[in-house]
Design a protein around this motif. Structure first.
Motif, PDB file in Angstrom:
ATOM      1  N   ALA A 107      44.910  40.469  32.993  1.00 55.74           N
ATOM      2  CA  ALA A 107      44.454  39.579  34.158  1.00 55.74           C
ATOM      3  C   ALA A 107      43.138  39.858  34.558  1.00 55.74           C
ATOM      4  O   ALA A 107      42.665  41.154  34.607  1.00 55.74           O
ATOM      5  CB  ALA A 107      45.547  40.065  35.439  1.00 55.74           C
ATOM      6  N   PHE A 108      42.174  38.864  35.064  1.00 55.79           N
ATOM      7  CA  PHE A 108      40.939  39.118  35.733  1.00 55.79           C
ATOM      8  C   PHE A 108      40.655  38.646  36.893  1.00 55.79           C
ATOM      9  O   PHE A 108      41.002  37.552  37.361  1.00 55.79           O
ATOM     10  CB  PHE A 108      40.014  38.356  34.480  1.00 55.79           C
ATOM     11  N   LEU A 109      39.969  39.624  37.734  1.00 56.47           N
ATOM     12  CA  LEU A 109      39.851  39.182  39.206  1.00 56.47           C
ATOM     13  C   LEU A 109      38.302  39.519  39.306  1.00 56.47           C
ATOM     14  O   LEU A 109      37.630  40.341  38.846  1.00 56.47           O
ATOM     15  CB  LEU A 109      40.608  40.108  40.177  1.00 56.47           C
ATOM     16  N   TYR A 110      37.888  38.731  40.605  1.00 56.22           N
ATOM     17  CA  TYR A 110      36.341  38.775  41.032  1.00 56.22           C
ATOM     18  C   TYR A 110      36.769  38.870  42.540  1.00 56.22           C
ATOM     19  O   TYR A 110      37.079  37.721  42.921  1.00 56.22           O
ATOM     20  CB  TYR A 110      35.495  37.835  40.441  1.00 56.22           C
ATOM     21  N   ASN A 111      35.930  39.731  43.098  1.00 51.82           N
ATOM     22  CA  ASN A 111      35.960  39.671  44.797  1.00 51.82           C
ATOM     23  C   ASN A 111      37.327  39.439  45.202  1.00 51.82           C
ATOM     24  O   ASN A 111      37.545  38.866  46.039  1.00 51.82           O
ATOM     25  CB  ASN A 111      34.857  38.440  45.038  1.00 51.82           C
ATOM     26  N   ASP A 112      38.429  40.186  44.674  1.00 55.22           N
ATOM     27  CA  ASP A 112      39.889  40.227  45.199  1.00 55.22           C
ATOM     28  C   ASP A 112      40.449  38.857  44.725  1.00 55.22           C
ATOM     29  O   ASP A 112      41.420  38.474  45.487  1.00 55.22           O
ATOM     30  CB  ASP A 112      39.712  40.538  46.561  1.00 55.22           C
ATOM     31  N   GLN A 113      39.898  37.837  44.030  1.00 57.65           N
ATOM     32  CA  GLN A 113      40.232  36.578  43.755  1.00 57.65           C
ATOM     33  C   GLN A 113      40.479  36.626  42.231  1.00 57.65           C
ATOM     34  O   GLN A 113      39.662  36.968  41.451  1.00 57.65           O
ATOM     35  CB  GLN A 113      39.412  35.513  44.136  1.00 57.65           C
ATOM     36  N   LEU A 114      41.796  35.804  42.069  1.00 63.35           N
ATOM     37  CA  LEU A 114      42.311  35.539  40.406  1.00 63.35           C
ATOM     38  C   LEU A 114      41.229  34.803  39.777  1.00 63.35           C
ATOM     39  O   LEU A 114      41.238  33.518  40.300  1.00 63.35           O
ATOM     40  CB  LEU A 114      43.538  35.383  40.346  1.00 63.35           C
ATOM     41  N   ILE A 115      40.886  35.005  38.583  1.00 59.66           N
ATOM     42  CA  ILE A 115      40.418  34.167  37.717  1.00 59.66           C
ATOM     43  C   ILE A 115      41.039  33.780  36.371  1.00 59.66           C
ATOM     44  O   ILE A 115      41.344  32.709  36.087  1.00 59.66           O
ATOM     45  CB  ILE A 115      38.795  34.488  37.216  1.00 59.66           C
ATOM     46  N   TRP A 116      41.759  34.753  35.812  1.00 59.90           N
ATOM     47  CA  TRP A 116      42.355  34.562  34.450  1.00 59.90           C
ATOM     48  C   TRP A 116      43.666  35.524  34.654  1.00 59.90           C
ATOM     49  O   TRP A 116      43.819  36.539  34.793  1.00 59.90           O
ATOM     50  CB  TRP A 116      41.658  34.988  33.411  1.00 59.90           C
TER      51      TRP A 116
END
Length: 480
Positions: free
Chosen positions: A222-231
């Motif tokens: 799983a990939f997240l940025y700034n506490d938001q999910l991308i993948w």
């Protein structure tokens, strides 16, 4: 700390008390069926210092309520019980295992003259069943994520093992329950997705594929940025609860100031031509430490034959975080961790920088954000996507909303109305404070809007919401 006696109430203001947790317990009626064995039914009870007979009495009362309501509807026993001072919530996550949460109703303490004790008024209708019912279900989901089902513990080590696991988990978890902050977002339990352009998204997908190919032990990513999910490679329901754990518990514990550029002193290592800011959030804190322990938390996720147990590796570089899940039957070594660190660290650092750059460019193009006249919550039942401009910050310990609690209560009431019907629906409410509240339910999507337009009429409010849908949700189909 200065305490003011109620007797000095001449110039005192009334005090308001928010909802609070009175008790939380788990029981199984089949474990103590005979008289004199009632205590065996109780698997966990908070607060633990309650006298034994009172625990037995409270559990017995809940059993009686559940049995009584079954006579009216055998398939749907009681979900909640309303009284003047508190509200009880019942949930049966597995056959014969019951979780009960008792919440004290919010109350107002009004001072009296002549030295009399203050008058207490309980606000019985301020608590929403849907919100706190969702909190109880979250408690179970979070336990199951880290421990598997109740039944699994009983099979593995009998009732004693289950009691140990419940004590260990809920003793800590209940301290993170801040019931005064619970609202509509708890009902949805959604995931906030990070908006990305196609090229950057493809870079992330390529990164995930390369890592999974190089480190074949990895089963899910799983990939997240700034506490938001991308993948995410997990099933939706598993990702939903893992996302809640990451954003409300793990990430806040390891929060750091956003790295300004690439000259941070955090980890000035060069790998090839890349600076490398990667670090493990779970597992070893320092790979160079010979005493470092290579233990990772284990999680349970859905599989074809029930569930599977996995190591959870959370690795972060700047504002990007990658979660790697590996079968728990594999023993993770120092070599593997060093390999992952050297492979993922530089690439994740570069990706984080790319995403940040792209996000900044997009913001510049769209221009400065003005304070809009409306605030909204959006939720999609199909992909669990949620978006809120009402919540400024939401973690386990704090929930800052930019609107009054009364308006949040109206949103919850509208959501309850939507839950009763399957058809698409729209509800418009004029609040006592001159705010307008609009709820739209359309094709598995829900939108809640709060408008601050005192002199607007119904037609103008409707037009404003249409304009919002056109600007904020132009690629989403809302039926009119």
């Amino acid at each position: 700390m200065l305490m003011i006696s109620p007797r000095m109430a001449s110039g005192m203001q009334e005090k308001q008390y928010t909802p609070s947790l009175l008790s939380f317990f788990i029981y199984n009626p089949t474990f103590g069926p005979r008289e004199g064995e009632e205590e065996k039914k109780i698997l966990f009870y908070h607060p633990s210092d309650v006298e034994k007979n009172e625990k037995i009495r409270n559990v017995g009362l809940c059993e009686a309520i559940v049995q009584f309501t079954r006579t009216f509807c055998p398939t749907k026993p009681a979900k909640s019980l309303h009284t003047q001072k508190n509200r009880q919530f019942f949930f049966e996550p597995e056959d014969n295992f019951w979780i009960v949460m008792v919440v004290r109703n919010p109350m107002i303490e009004k001072p009296n003259k002549d030295g009399k004790p203050p008058t207490v008024e309980y606000q019985e209708e301020e608590i929403l069943d849907t919100v706190y019912g969702a909190v109880v279900r979250q408690c179970y989901s979070m336990y199951k994520l880290f421990n598997g089902t109740f039944g699994r513990a009983v099979e593995a080590g009998g009732v004693e093992l289950l009691i140990q696991k419940l004590e260990k988990f809920f003793y800590r978890y209940l301290q993170t329950l801040h019931l005064q902050s619970c609202d509509l977002l708890d009902v949805f339990g959604g995931i906030s997705f990070f908006p990305l352009d196609k090229m950057t998204y493809l870079k992330i997908q390529s990164f995930v594929n390369r890592v999974e190919e190089s480190l074949s032990l990895i089963k899910y990513t799983a990939f997240l940025y700034n506490d938001q999910l991308i993948w995410s490679g997990l099933e939706q329901d598993d990702m939903r609860i893992l996302y809640k754990y990451l954003t409300t518990s793990l990430f806040p514990r390891h929060s750091e100031p956003e790295l300004a550029g690439r000259d941070s002193p955090l980890r000035p290592e060069v790998a090839g031509n890349l600076l490398h800011y990667g670090r493990f959030l779970t597992g070893p804190t320092n790979l160079k430490d010979p005493e470092a322990k290579f233990r990772f938390p284990k999680i349970f996720v859905s599989a074809e034959d029930g569930y599977e147990e996995l190591h959870l590796i959370v690795y972060k570089a700047m504002s990007a975080a990658a979660c790697f899940m590996i079968s728990a039957s594999v023993e993770l070594t120092r070599d593997f961790c060093e390999q992952l660190d050297s492979l993922v660290g530089p690439q994740l650092t570069l990706l984080a920088s790319d995403i940040c750059e792209q996000f900044t460019i997009n913001r510049r193009i769209s221009g400065p954000e003005k304070e809009p006249q409306f605030k909204f919550i959006y939720f999609n039942h199909m992909n669990l996507a949620e978006k809120s401009t009402i919540h400024m910050r939401k973690t386990a310990s704090v929930c800052l909303t930019s609107v009054h609690p009364d308006l949040m209560k109206i949103l919850g009431d509208i959501n309850c109305d939507f839950a009763r019907v399957d058809e698409d629906e729209e509800i418009i409410v004029k609040a006592m404070t001159d705010y307008w509240v609009v709820g739209k339910k359309s094709d598995q999507r829900e939108l809640y809007v709060i408008l601050n337009q005192k002199n607007a009429n119904l037609i103008e409010v409707n037009e404003e919401v249409k304009r919002l849908c056109a600007t904020q949700f132009n690629n989403i189909f809302f039926l009119d």
